[in-house]
Design a protein around this motif. Sequence first.
Motif, PDB file in Angstrom:
ATOM      1  N   LYS A  61       0.834  -1.205   0.000  1.00 44.29           N
ATOM      2  CA  LYS A  61       0.000   0.000   0.000  1.00 44.29           C
ATOM      3  C   LYS A  61       0.871   1.259   0.000  1.00 44.29           C
ATOM      4  O   LYS A  61       0.601   2.228  -0.721  1.00 44.29           O
ATOM      5  CB  LYS A  61      -0.914  -0.015   1.227  1.00 44.29           C
ATOM      6  CG  LYS A  61      -1.925   1.108   1.253  1.00 44.29           C
ATOM      7  CD  LYS A  61      -2.840   0.967   2.464  1.00 44.29           C
ATOM      8  CE  LYS A  61      -3.849   2.114   2.508  1.00 44.29           C
ATOM      9  NZ  LYS A  61      -4.759   1.988   3.689  1.00 44.29           N
ATOM     10  N   ALA A  62       1.935   1.229   0.801  1.00 45.88           N
ATOM     11  CA  ALA A  62       2.843   2.377   0.869  1.00 45.88           C
ATOM     12  C   ALA A  62       3.579   2.572  -0.451  1.00 45.88           C
ATOM     13  O   ALA A  62       3.764   3.702  -0.919  1.00 45.88           O
ATOM     14  CB  ALA A  62       3.843   2.193   2.004  1.00 45.88           C
ATOM     15  N   LEU A  63       3.981   1.481  -1.087  1.00 42.53           N
ATOM     16  CA  LEU A  63       4.698   1.575  -2.362  1.00 42.53           C
ATOM     17  C   LEU A  63       3.779   2.084  -3.477  1.00 42.53           C
ATOM     18  O   LEU A  63       4.226   2.777  -4.389  1.00 42.53           O
ATOM     19  CB  LEU A  63       5.300   0.216  -2.728  1.00 42.53           C
ATOM     20  CG  LEU A  63       6.446  -0.251  -1.804  1.00 42.53           C
ATOM     21  CD1 LEU A  63       6.898  -1.644  -2.187  1.00 42.53           C
ATOM     22  CD2 LEU A  63       7.616   0.726  -1.856  1.00 42.53           C
ATOM     23  N   LYS A  64       2.508   1.738  -3.397  1.00 43.65           N
ATOM     24  CA  LYS A  64       1.547   2.293  -4.355  1.00 43.65           C
ATOM     25  C   LYS A  64       1.400   3.797  -4.141  1.00 43.65           C
ATOM     26  O   LYS A  64       1.237   4.566  -5.091  1.00 43.65           O
ATOM     27  CB  LYS A  64       0.186   1.604  -4.211  1.00 43.65           C
ATOM     28  CG  LYS A  64       0.144   0.193  -4.787  1.00 43.65           C
ATOM     29  CD  LYS A  64      -1.254  -0.396  -4.686  1.00 43.65           C
ATOM     30  CE  LYS A  64      -1.304  -1.781  -5.326  1.00 43.65           C
ATOM     31  NZ  LYS A  64      -2.672  -2.373  -5.274  1.00 43.65           N
ATOM     32  N   GLY A  65       1.481   4.211  -2.882  1.00 46.74           N
ATOM     33  CA  GLY A  65       1.450   5.640  -2.579  1.00 46.74           C
ATOM     34  C   GLY A  65       2.650   6.352  -3.186  1.00 46.74           C
ATOM     35  O   GLY A  65       2.534   7.469  -3.702  1.00 46.74           O
ATOM     36  N   ALA A  66       3.814   5.696  -3.148  1.00 43.45           N
ATOM     37  CA  ALA A  66       5.022   6.264  -3.762  1.00 43.45           C
ATOM     38  C   ALA A  66       4.846   6.377  -5.272  1.00 43.45           C
ATOM     39  O   ALA A  66       5.285   7.353  -5.892  1.00 43.45           O
ATOM     40  CB  ALA A  66       6.237   5.396  -3.432  1.00 43.45           C
ATOM     41  N   ALA A  67       4.189   5.399  -5.869  1.00 38.75           N
ATOM     42  CA  ALA A  67       3.932   5.421  -7.315  1.00 38.75           C
ATOM     43  C   ALA A  67       3.002   6.574  -7.674  1.00 38.75           C
ATOM     44  O   ALA A  67       3.222   7.292  -8.661  1.00 38.75           O
ATOM     45  CB  ALA A  67       3.323   4.091  -7.761  1.00 38.75           C
ATOM     46  N   ARG A  68       1.957   6.771  -6.882  1.00 36.36           N
ATOM     47  CA  ARG A  68       1.038   7.891  -7.139  1.00 36.36           C
ATOM     48  C   ARG A  68       1.764   9.228  -7.033  1.00 36.36           C
ATOM     49  O   ARG A  68       1.565  10.125  -7.859  1.00 36.36           O
ATOM     50  CB  ARG A  68      -0.144   7.850  -6.150  1.00 36.36           C
ATOM     51  CG  ARG A  68      -1.152   6.743  -6.422  1.00 36.36           C
ATOM     52  CD  ARG A  68      -2.437   6.974  -5.637  1.00 36.36           C
ATOM     53  NE  ARG A  68      -2.196   6.965  -4.196  1.00 36.36           N
ATOM     54  CZ  ARG A  68      -2.210   5.873  -3.455  1.00 36.36           C
ATOM     55  NH1 ARG A  68      -2.450   4.689  -4.007  1.00 36.36           N
ATOM     56  NH2 ARG A  68      -2.001   5.953  -2.152  1.00 36.36           N
ATOM     57  N   ALA A  69       2.603   9.348  -6.013  1.00 38.05           N
ATOM     58  CA  ALA A  69       3.351  10.594  -5.825  1.00 38.05           C
ATOM     59  C   ALA A  69       4.342  10.821  -6.956  1.00 38.05           C
ATOM     60  O   ALA A  69       4.563  11.958  -7.387  1.00 38.05           O
ATOM     61  CB  ALA A  69       4.088  10.554  -4.483  1.00 38.05           C
TER      62      ALA A  69
END
Length: 243
Positions: A61-69
Amino acid sequence: MAKLPIIHEVFTGISFLSCYFTGPRDLARERGEQYLAESVVGSLVHGAVLKASGKHDEARKALKGAARATGQAICLSGLDMKVPVLHELSTAGRSLGHAMAGDMQSASAEWTVNHRSEAVLGALVASCIEKNTEERSRLLKRARNNLGQAAVNVTTTGVVIGTTVATGGMAVGAAAVCTGAVGAFAGVVSNVACAKINGDKIVPGDVLTAAIIGGAAGAASGAANAARTARAAASAKVAASTA
């Protein structure tokens, strides 16, 4: 908020401290959580720590957040100030970020839902083709609000730029003080005016953050321009004396 590394960290740090000391403190905690959830650097580090701890679902979930950012950072999302065209670029960044995270539904919704309400052009175009009278009125109101916020942001930015140009002949320190003061004032005006236009509550922490960021940016631009002007004058003087 811009998701560019370093800028994002600086802005989040100032926002966190401003909200912590001036309130509301719950918002300070929320800003920290938002940073860990969706930032290029913070989410990557947070994801790595979670993965090392065996919390693989939370890490994903955190890595997906990094992708969105990352998608937002590529398109400079968060720096649009509601200004048409720049706002479309910002929307493209958010859409790209969702796509990079594998969420194609949210990527599409950025254009079909959010852009329709949050952008000047999006709300205006949508109101022209909307058949429902009530929804058309709502969209026109959103278009006016968005345009008002864009006008405020462009005007305050223009004032800071004008001050920077006007103080070019001053000493570096004096120019930095003048443009820093104008930048801080412009930041406060922009924050409060946009909140009023949008019908949002004025948050003391956000007002202080706007003042600090605006003051720092103004001081930096004023000092840089004054130094550049001084160097150009010195070079012209040397050239004239050797002619």
